[in-house]
Design a protein around this motif. Structure first.
Motif, PDB file in Angstrom:
ATOM      1  N   ASN A 119      27.472  31.680  45.410  1.00  0.00           N
ATOM      2  CA  ASN A 119      26.468  31.314  46.406  1.00  0.00           C
ATOM      3  C   ASN A 119      25.107  31.951  46.127  1.00  0.00           C
ATOM      4  O   ASN A 119      24.079  31.279  46.172  1.00  0.00           O
ATOM      5  CB  ASN A 119      26.942  31.715  47.804  1.00  0.00           C
ATOM      6  N   ALA A 138      24.217  29.188  42.964  1.00  0.00           N
ATOM      7  CA  ALA A 138      23.702  28.141  43.859  1.00  0.00           C
ATOM      8  C   ALA A 138      22.253  28.419  44.260  1.00  0.00           C
ATOM      9  O   ALA A 138      21.397  27.535  44.173  1.00  0.00           O
ATOM     10  CB  ALA A 138      24.584  28.028  45.097  1.00  0.00           C
ATOM     11  N   ASN A 139      21.972  29.654  44.684  1.00  0.00           N
ATOM     12  CA  ASN A 139      20.628  29.977  45.184  1.00  0.00           C
ATOM     13  C   ASN A 139      19.616  30.188  44.060  1.00  0.00           C
ATOM     14  O   ASN A 139      18.635  29.459  43.933  1.00  0.00           O
ATOM     15  CB  ASN A 139      20.677  31.225  46.064  1.00  0.00           C
ATOM     16  N   GLY A 153      20.633  27.110  40.817  1.00  0.00           N
ATOM     17  CA  GLY A 153      20.769  25.719  41.256  1.00  0.00           C
ATOM     18  C   GLY A 153      19.651  25.267  42.166  1.00  0.00           C
ATOM     19  O   GLY A 153      19.091  24.172  41.998  1.00  0.00           O
ATOM     20  N   ASN A 154      19.297  26.099  43.139  1.00  0.00           N
ATOM     21  CA  ASN A 154      18.245  25.737  44.080  1.00  0.00           C
ATOM     22  C   ASN A 154      16.883  25.647  43.394  1.00  0.00           C
ATOM     23  O   ASN A 154      16.057  24.804  43.732  1.00  0.00           O
ATOM     24  CB  ASN A 154      18.213  26.755  45.220  1.00  0.00           C
ATOM     25  N   ASN A 179      16.784  22.297  41.547  1.00  0.00           N
ATOM     26  CA  ASN A 179      16.742  21.196  42.506  1.00  0.00           C
ATOM     27  C   ASN A 179      15.379  21.097  43.184  1.00  0.00           C
ATOM     28  O   ASN A 179      14.814  19.997  43.319  1.00  0.00           O
ATOM     29  CB  ASN A 179      17.851  21.385  43.542  1.00  0.00           C
ATOM     30  N   ILE A 230      23.343  18.437  42.056  1.00  0.00           N
ATOM     31  CA  ILE A 230      23.604  19.799  42.515  1.00  0.00           C
ATOM     32  C   ILE A 230      24.397  20.510  41.432  1.00  0.00           C
ATOM     33  O   ILE A 230      25.516  20.113  41.098  1.00  0.00           O
ATOM     34  CB  ILE A 230      24.393  19.808  43.840  1.00  0.00           C
ATOM     35  N   PHE A 251      25.476  23.807  41.403  1.00  0.00           N
ATOM     36  CA  PHE A 251      26.524  24.651  41.973  1.00  0.00           C
ATOM     37  C   PHE A 251      26.486  24.519  43.492  1.00  0.00           C
ATOM     38  O   PHE A 251      25.470  24.831  44.114  1.00  0.00           O
ATOM     39  CB  PHE A 251      26.325  26.115  41.574  1.00  0.00           C
ATOM     40  N   ALA A 252      27.587  24.052  44.051  1.00  0.00           N
ATOM     41  CA  ALA A 252      27.665  23.879  45.505  1.00  0.00           C
ATOM     42  C   ALA A 252      28.040  25.196  46.168  1.00  0.00           C
ATOM     43  O   ALA A 252      28.879  25.946  45.668  1.00  0.00           O
ATOM     44  CB  ALA A 252      28.704  22.813  45.850  1.00  0.00           C
ATOM     45  N   ARG A 253      27.411  25.482  47.284  1.00  0.00           N
ATOM     46  CA  ARG A 253      27.744  26.690  48.047  1.00  0.00           C
ATOM     47  C   ARG A 253      29.158  26.545  48.619  1.00  0.00           C
ATOM     48  O   ARG A 253      29.591  25.463  48.992  1.00  0.00           O
ATOM     49  CB  ARG A 253      26.740  26.901  49.182  1.00  0.00           C
TER      50      ARG A 253
END
Length: 653
Positions: free
Chosen positions: A349, A353-354, A357-358, A361, A505, A507-509
């Motif tokens: 996460n 993801a953060n 990934g974020n 995105n 996406i 990596f999904a949280r």
């Protein structure tokens, strides 16, 4: 110009059973090093494989009711499948049951016997079957095997021995002259002080008490001791010919540049193996690196403890590259690392993801929103751009320096520093604000170009560690893969290129509670069913406190609070700081629950709050109340939440 060669190996995995994530870590670690060396321009040959002989295999096969060959064929296939699942780019997968390997082992044994380095005698001592090793009484630890801690049994049998002491002084001299030979340094000190300097005993190199091994061809009742068999794979796998002309592959690649092994088998690789090579008149490998262990929670993984994690089940939850990231990044250079489901979710996460990934995105989404996906460098620079570029362009050399010292976790940290700097750049430049001002349009275009360029370079450096993720990022940016030399140059992304319209996406949280629940479901489904169920828990008894009056109780005010935001307290490993809405007020409450909840998980929860507690400072942060939790016998905490939806401020009475 010819490329510089780099030959590296892992220890070959023992085919007694399915490898756990700690075993798999070594293959992934080796792969990351091999990939990085290839990226740097080296001609890499990366060998791994399986160790398939010995008494333990013979016993396991008998238990399974199959032949030894059937047993090792099955397990070796499973090991190879897991190495492939983890995207390891080995060039050779050797098995010690390969006919050419077995033939060379027999020749090597005969050559050393003819040379006088091997002689026949009798061995009497304490034998550890799992380790395939004899020990004297003085070498035992608390009466058990000093390597694995298991029970040992008295054994006596006819055996051939290797004259280790003949080469001991020469090995000591080599180690002193080549400080890079054994790494980390603590492993070198251990080998010198515990084994070499006190004096080496001759080594048992054959067995007669079991049959599953390579026969000594001139004395067939003996089979070659498993370590002499296994260690020689590093030369037989690349075409060593004991009695004749070795292959061009061997001539090109030997000596090995790196043997990557677990710290528990460092003795075999830094004492036995170099002495065997000296006896064969072969040069010694440049370096042997004994990596630490990856532990589950607080202890070493073992089936007997029931705490084993496997790569394939972790991949089912997190994906291949997330598991690669975790085992590489969480393993210190010298000390043991820890893996838990909770820590995996936290890293997934917060970092994947953060941070990564974020970032990707957001950058693609803003490019589409403001410029229809076209990324153009308009050259409208500001001072903040220079700092971003300096961080990004300096990363390659920082990563290379860490990798040269085999500090893979630190190398990954340097790469993620690039992504973190890009995220900070977004906060500094505020593209959403620039978009509101038509006169800032060219500046906004440059900002987005700089972000894309920073991501491209970071993704290029990430390839050795997370190859699939790098490919996905570059594909979404419609960017070409860059050479190693280009990864220190800023501005190579073609101006006017167009990013994908629909970013994926990466990596999904994940919700840690949902993951743990699925893990428990999986365990329950796989566990053998027992005829009788366990007795129900009688609850938990705790030490009683002094009685209070009703008036005492009425002094405390409890209300429902809604957590609006939450963040980690920087100076503490345990504390979270929450902004909690109670009625029309917002209170700041510090809670020691970081080990049980992430900051992200806390947001939006309705909780029970003691609101009239006198404010206090915790780790320098003011706390204006207390969030209540329940605690079980294992010290695990659970927030006290209302059964029904209640408004923030509702009285608890």
């Amino acid at each position: 110009m010819d490329k510089k060669k780099f030959y590296m190996t892992t220890a070959i995995a023992y085919t007694s059973g399915k490898p756990h994530i700690g075993n798999t870590y070594e293959a992934v670690l080796a792969d990351s090093i091999a990939r990085f060396k290839r990226q740097q321009g080296y001609d890499v040959f990366f060998q791994t494989g399986t160790d398939e002989h010995g008494q333990k295999i013979e016993l396991k096969a008998a238990e399974a009711g199959v032949t030894c060959k059937e047993f090792v064929d099955s397990v070796a296939g499973e090991i190879k499948n897991i190495w492939d699942l983890m995207n390891t780019s080995y060039d050779k997968f050797i098995r010690t049951t390969d006919a050419d390997h077995e033939k060379q082992v027999q020749k090597i044994f005969k050559k050393l016997y003819d040379k006088g380095d091997i002689y026949k005698g009798y061995y009497e001592g304490m034998y550890c079957t799992p380790c395939e090793s004899f020990f004297t009484e003085s070498q035992l630890k608390d009466g058990k095997c000093p390597d694995c801690g298991r029970e040992v049994t008295p054994a006596k049998e006819e055996a051939y021995f290797f004259k280790m002491s003949k080469y001991a002084d020469r090995l000591i001299e080599h180690i002193n002259a080549h400080p890079e030979f054994i790494q980390p340094v603590s492993r070198k000190n251990e080998m010198m002080n515990n084994f070499l300097l006190p004096g080496l005993q001759d080594l048992c190199v054959s067995r007669t008490s079991f049959k599953w091994g390579i026969p000594v061809d001139f004395d067939p009742k003996h089979v070659v001791y498993v370590w002499l068999d296994a260690l020689t794979n590093y030369i037989t796998g690349i075409g060593y010919e004991c009695d004749g002309e070795s292959s061009d592959l061997f001539k090109k690649n030997w000596p090995a540049d790196l043997h990557l092994i677990g710290k528990d088998i460092i003795r075999f690789h830094t004492i036995y193996w170099p002495i065997f090579l000296m006896a064969l008149d072969l040069p010694l490998p440049r370096q042997v690196f004994g990596h630490p262990w990856l532990l589950q929670g607080e202890g070493k993984m073992s089936k007997s403890k029931g705490n084993v994690l496997y790569a394939d089940e972790l991949v089912d939850f997190f994906g291949v590259d997330a598991v690669r990231y975790f085992v590489l990044h969480e393993m210190p250079f010298e000390n043991d690392g820890v893996i838990t489901w909770e820590l995996m979710v936290e890293r997934m996460n917060s970092e994947l993801a953060n941070t990564l990934g974020n970032l990707v995105n957001r950058t693609i989404s803003m490019s589409n929103k403001y410029f229809g996906g076209v990324v153009a460098n308009t050259g409208v620079e500001e001072e903040v751009d220079g700092d971003l570029k300096s961080v990004v362009t300096a990363a390659r050399e920082k990563v290379a320096a860490k990798m040269e010292d085999l500090r893979v976790a630190d190398a990954i940290t340097e790469i993620f520093a690039v992504f973190k700097r890009c995220n900070k750049y977004i906060d500094e430049t505020m593209p959403w604000a620039l978009a509101k001002d038509e006169s800032k349009k060219e500046r906004l275009s440059t900002v987005l170009y700089n972000l894309v360029e920073g991501i491209c370079i970071g993704a290029g450096l990430l390839e050795s560690f997370m190859p699939e993720t790098t490919q996905k990022i570059l594909c979404q940016l419609h960017a070409e893969k860059r050479s190693y030399e280009q990864l220190s140059s800023f501005g190579l992304y073609p101006s006017g290129s167009k990013v994908t319209e629909k970013p994926e996406i990466l990596f999904a949280r994940l919700d840690v509670k949902e993951v743990l629940a699925k893990v428990e479901e999986k365990k329950a489904a796989e566990a053998p069913q027992e005829e009788s169920s366990a007795p129900e828990s009688n609850g938990i008894d705790i030490e009683a406190k002094e009685e209070i009056t009703f008036d005492d109780f009425m002094k405390m005010q409890f209300q429902v609070g809604e957590i609006l935001s939450c963040e980690e307290v920087k100076k503490s490993k345990k504390l979270l700081c929450s902004q909690v809405k109670v009625g029309s007020q917002v209170r700041q409450i510090v809670s020691g629950i970081k080990a049980h909840y992430t900051a992200e998980e806390m947001v939006g929860k309705k909780v029970m709050v003691l609101v009239n507690l006198k404010p206090a400072k915790l780790a320098g942060v003011v706390s204006e109340g207390m969030i209540l939790c329940a605690e079980n016998e294992n010290g695990e905490l659970a927030l006290m939440v209302p059964e029904k939806d209640m408004p923030a401020g509702a009285e608890i009475c």
